[in-house]
Structure formats: C-alpha cells, structure tokens
Design an enzyme around this catalytic site. Sequence first.
Site, PDB file in Angstrom:
ATOM      1  CB  CYS A 112      -0.937   0.009   1.204  1.00  0.00           C
ATOM      2  SG  CYS A 112      -2.023  -1.416   1.219  1.00  0.00           S
ATOM      3  CG  HIS A 248      -3.422   3.243   2.359  1.00  0.00           C
ATOM      4  ND1 HIS A 248      -3.849   2.942   1.092  1.00  0.00           N
ATOM      5  CD2 HIS A 248      -3.451   2.079   3.055  1.00  0.00           C
ATOM      6  CE1 HIS A 248      -4.125   1.652   1.017  1.00  0.00           C
ATOM      7  NE2 HIS A 248      -3.904   1.113   2.200  1.00  0.00           N
ATOM      8  CG  ASN A 278      -6.690  -1.139   1.095  1.00  0.00           C
ATOM      9  OD1 ASN A 278      -5.956  -0.626   0.261  1.00  0.00           O
ATOM     10  ND2 ASN A 278      -6.242  -1.737   2.189  1.00  0.00           N
TER      11      ASN A 278
END
Length: 321
Positions: A112, A248, A278
């Site tokens: 990520c 994020h 996500n």
Amino acid sequence: MYSRIAGTGRCLPERVVTNADLEHVVDTTDEWIRSRTGIERRHIAADGQTTADLAEGAARAAMAAAGVTAADIDFIVVGTTTPDYVFPNVGCIVQDRLGAHGCPAFSVEAACSGFIYALSIADRFIASGGARCALVIGAETLSRMTDWSDRTTCVLFGDGAGAVVLKPAEEPGILSCHLGADGAYRDLLYHPYGVSRQQRPGETAGPYIHMKGNEVFKVAVKTLETIVDETLAANHLERSAIDWLIPHQANIRIIQATARRLDMPLEKVVLTLQDHGNTSAASVPMALDVAVRDGRVQRGQLLLLEAFGGGFTWGSSLIRF
Ligand code: ACO
C-alpha cells in the site's frame, strides 16, 4: 532544484460492486462493512482488464492535466503489488503504450506504500537533475489476489490506478518524503506465493491476501501517528499548517486516528474509501486526483500524504501543491 506536481489523473474499472452485492457472496452485511471500515462500494476490474490498463488510463489523464506529451516523459515509476507479468514490469508496458520509448521505466513493490515510495524516488531524480518529467503511478488489481470466499478480506479491497506528473521547479513542490519498513511484521499481512519461494509442501495457505486485521490495525495507527509527527518536525511545521490530509484509504477508523493526531477535522481529510475501498498503492494518488478535480485541493496549499501496508512498509510526503 525541487519537484512539483504538474498534473494528476486516475482510472477506475467501470464495474462497481456494492456492499449489498457482497451480501450475496459471503456471510456479511452492509452495516458491518460500513461501520467497521467506512467502505460502501469498490470498483472491480473486468475480465482481462489488467493493472497496466488502469495505469495507462491514469497516466494519460495526468499527462493531459499537466499538458505534457509522451515525448516529454523521461522517467516512469509504478508502485504496484499486482503486476501483469513478473517482467516486463508495468512501467515498461505503460511506456510502450504511451510511446515514450527509451526512458527508464520500472516498478516498486511496497504494497500500500508503493506510490509514496515511487514518488520519493522520482522526487530525488528530479531534484538531482536526473529527470525532467516523471510519471509516477500507483496501480493495482487487488481483486485478483483476493479470496472471494473469505469475508474478513474480500469486503476490503478494490481496483484502480492514480498518477501524477512531476516536473522541476525552483520553489517546492515536494518538501520531504519519509519512508520506513519493518519486515518483522511480515506474518500479519502477506501473500504466500512468489516465483522463488513457490508453495511449500504441506502448506495450506492459498494464493490470496492473508491478514490478521486487528493486529495490522493497531500497528498501522501507531506507525502513522509517528510518521506524521516526524514529517511535521522535519519541516518545522505546526499541525495547523496542513490544509489537507490525503491518507491511504484502508479503514475510516485508522484515518480518524491519524486526523485526531493532527488535530484535524474530517472535513480536511480527503476520503475516497467509501467509493473505492482499499486499492493499495493506487489509493493515495486517486484520492489526490479526486480532490484536485473537485476543486478542494488548490495550488499553494500544503498536503500531507501518508500510507501504510504489507511488509510492513510505510511512508509520507509533505507537498506544497
Ligand atoms: N462481515 C461480518 N462479520 C465479519 C466480517 C464481515 N465481512 N469480517 C469479519 N467479521 C467478524 C469476525 O469473524 C469477528 O467475529 P467473531 O467476533 O465472532 O470472531 C468479528 O467480525 C470482528 O472481527 P475483527 O477482525 O476483530 O474486526 P475488526 O473490527 O478488527 O475489523 C478490519 C476488521 C476491518 C479488517 C480491521 O481490522 C482493519 O481495517 N484492519 C487494518 C487493515 C489494514 O490497514 N491493512 C493494511 C493495508 S492492506 C495491504 O497492505 C494490502
């Protein structure tokens, strides 16, 4: 010399899967997903649609916004954990499709945090005179490594790509990037299949994302608090100086904790996880692009980007937009 963001772009697959849709796939509810994560829907790549397809779409949008052509691009870096091939890397595929032949093109694998890692590399190339027009992309098709029978993970992830064009500037620009990692946590969040390791005899873990969600959650909150403090301290800034937090997009509760640390109301946080889920390395550049295009993020404002993910890896960037 500094680097500055000259344009942003994003590309999302057309297909939208809502929480209600997932109620027919696994034993879950819209209420559980919303209240535990903040996610309401996510985009999922069509059959045959790949990370490079999304990366190319985001790149073209960012290049149009920056007013540059393929002939201008002299550096391509892509943050991704879900490449089309082991090689050629996604950067090379995008380069070929754009017709930007000859310039360096490569991928960075930091889960990520991949976009922040990629941004940090491109920033240093521009600041040192090694590049004059860099394409920095975060692109993922996490749906391809999601176990669609596992309710603890399949409700979380989505596909997409975001990109920025970086150019040199005499004024910042990117003020600083801060990266970190700790491989000691590798068992809390991983994908067990790799080219070299392959599957070990007797191993039952399937080729999917495996995550001890609530343990990841705790480390993510603590680490992000530390990194935003470090980023402000490195730039001798007070929390109140930040105009926008662009985090994020993993979980609304993680984002709320970071916003509290910065003493920021959620109105000053760019949230896209309700629409995107996500998307790993794609989430920060897509959130940036959403807020640039809807007019929230304005030239001259101070942005704090941050990410945390598998590895564990983490990173932040302070940017005068
Ligand atoms: N629907 C209904 N119930 C569910 C679901 C679901 N989709 N998923 C789990 N549950 C159940 C569990 O089975 C458990 O039931 P039990 O109490 O009977 O055992 C209960 O809900 C609570 O489960 P927890 O895992 O404790 O739930 P938690 O509040 O921790 O939320 C979540 C889980 C959303 C995954 C959260 O822990 C999280 O966001 N973690 C961080 C994720 C993250 O940041 N990852 C890093 C980036 S990802 C990357 O790098 C690829």
